[in-house]
Design an enzyme around this catalytic site. Structure first.
Site, PDB file in Angstrom:
ATOM      1  N   GLU A   1       9.445  -3.845  10.367  1.00 52.60           N
ATOM      2  CA  GLU A   1       9.910  -2.559   9.747  1.00 52.60           C
ATOM      3  C   GLU A   1      10.244  -1.378  10.693  1.00 52.60           C
ATOM      4  O   GLU A   1       9.661  -1.268  11.773  1.00 52.60           O
ATOM      5  CB  GLU A   1       8.552  -1.962   8.864  1.00 52.60           C
ATOM      6  CG  GLU A   1       8.778  -0.258   8.297  1.00 52.60           C
ATOM      7  CD  GLU A   1       7.768   0.024   7.462  1.00 52.60           C
ATOM      8  OE1 GLU A   1       6.933  -0.753   7.062  1.00 52.60           O
ATOM      9  OE2 GLU A   1       7.933   1.008   7.031  1.00 52.60           O
TER      10      GLU A   1
ATOM     11  N   ASP B   1       0.974  -1.201   0.021  1.00 51.35           N
ATOM     12  CA  ASP B   1      -0.180   0.018   0.018  1.00 51.35           C
ATOM     13  C   ASP B   1       0.674   1.278  -0.021  1.00 51.35           C
ATOM     14  O   ASP B   1       0.361   2.374   0.018  1.00 51.35           O
ATOM     15  CB  ASP B   1      -0.989  -0.069   0.980  1.00 51.35           C
ATOM     16  CG  ASP B   1      -0.168   0.044   2.399  1.00 51.35           C
ATOM     17  OD1 ASP B   1       0.946  -0.164   2.543  1.00 51.35           O
ATOM     18  OD2 ASP B   1      -0.970   0.028   3.438  1.00 51.35           O
TER      19      ASP B   1
HETATM   20  O1  KIV Z   1       3.622  -1.014   1.526  1.00 49.50           O
HETATM   21  C1  KIV Z   1       4.805  -1.434   1.502  1.00 49.50           C
HETATM   22  O2  KIV Z   1       5.696  -1.228   0.780  1.00 49.50           O
HETATM   23  C2  KIV Z   1       5.307  -2.162   2.595  1.00 49.50           C
HETATM   24  C3  KIV Z   1       6.746  -2.465   2.798  1.00 49.50           C
HETATM   25  C4  KIV Z   1       7.616  -1.459   3.210  1.00 49.50           C
HETATM   26  C5  KIV Z   1       6.834  -3.951   3.731  1.00 49.50           C
HETATM   27  O3  KIV Z   1       4.351  -2.609   3.488  1.00 49.50           O
HETATM   28 NA    NA Z   2       2.303  -1.645   3.212  1.00 46.27          NA
END
Ligand code: KIV
Ligand code: NA
Length: 263
Positions: free
Chosen positions: A181, A45
């Site tokens: 994260e 997202d």
């Molecule tokens: O939306 C995204 O790109 C993510 C990653 C950073 C793990 O959730």
């Molecule tokens: Na994400």
């Protein structure tokens, strides 16, 4: 080369093989990422920020993720495809089941859910219905209004213990992959040792089973301040394909992330 399967990802963790993941939003980049041998591709997202130009992931809808998942799926032959459940799609077990079913029909093999708490019920609900789930802990961008910004999580003994407990809980609920994260390197290592599923870090240090970066970030396309965990692989690799190959090589050999990319 046959497609990467979930049992293969779990086996990589057992054998101590490092896994590579990148985000992707379209078929053209999907082909190049796939050809470079990246193991997992995430329709994140984050597309709300890097594709749509919003300043958070909150405006992203299930329609958006389903559209980009279908685009990416057409470009992949080998990589394992995950798709994010966007903001509030996982607010109830029934909405999560409906959204996840759409994303699997669009070509995803797993959905990703931010957080623990009541999301543990959601994870269990999906896994019992044959929908593989990736959990996502630490900095969860869908929590930006509560957090007030994007910063490192799990600092201090209490916060670290809470994250460790959440990691065990999402595994017990049935998650088969865990994204971490922006958590301190040492905590990500403790969490990785505490669970038996693969952990995929972003800003979480090299002790995780694997790594993920946002496509635009790792190609040096960044609007605003560059977080410290990002590396410009286009500069390192000399071309788009070279960037993906350099990323795969550096993650596999354990040279990315380096200490300066961590907390
Ligand atoms: O939306 C995204 O790109 C993510 C990653 C950073 C793990 O959730
Ligand atoms: Na994400």
């Amino acid at each position: 080369t046959s497609p990467v399967t979930l049992p293969q990802l779990l086996q990589a963790r057992r054998e101590g093989r490092r896994l590579t993941m990148l985000t992707c939003y379209d078929a053209g980049f999907a082909r190049a990422i796939d050809a470079a041998g990246v193991d997992m591709v995430l329709v994140g997202d984050s597309l709300g920020m890097v594709v749509q130009g919003h300043d958070s992931t909150l405006p992203v809808t299930v329609d958006d993720i389903a559209y980009h998942t279908a685009c990416v799926a057409r470009g992949l032959h080998r990589a394992f495809l995950l798709a994010d459940l966007p903001f509030q799609a996982d607010a109830s077990t029934s909405s999560a089941l409906e959204a996840s079913t759409r994303l699997l029909r669009a070509g995803a093999a797993m959905v990703k859910i931010e957080g623990a708490g009541f999301k543990l019920d959601v994870i269990r609900h999906l896994v019992e219905r044959e929908i593989p789930v990736c959990a996502h802990l630490g900095l969860t961008p869908q929590s930006v209004l509560r957090l007030g910004g994007y910063r490192v999580q799990g600092r201090g003994d209490e916060a670290a213990q809470r994250l460790l407990d959440d990691a065990r809980a999402v595994e017990a609920a049935g998650a088969s992959v865990l994204v971490l994260e922006c958590v301190p390197w040492a905590l990500a290592q403790r969490i990785t040792e505490a669970v038996s599923i693969p952990t995929i870090g972003i800003g979480a240090g090299a002790a995780c089973t694997g790594q993920v970066l946002v496509l635009h970030d790792m190609l040096g396309l960044r609007h605003g301040r560059q977080p410290r965990f990002v590396k410009d692989f286009l500069a390192a690799g000399g071309s788009v394909s070279g960037a993906f190959e350099a990323y795969v090589r550096e993650v596999r050999e354990g040279t990315f992330p380096a200490p300066e990319h961590g907390y």
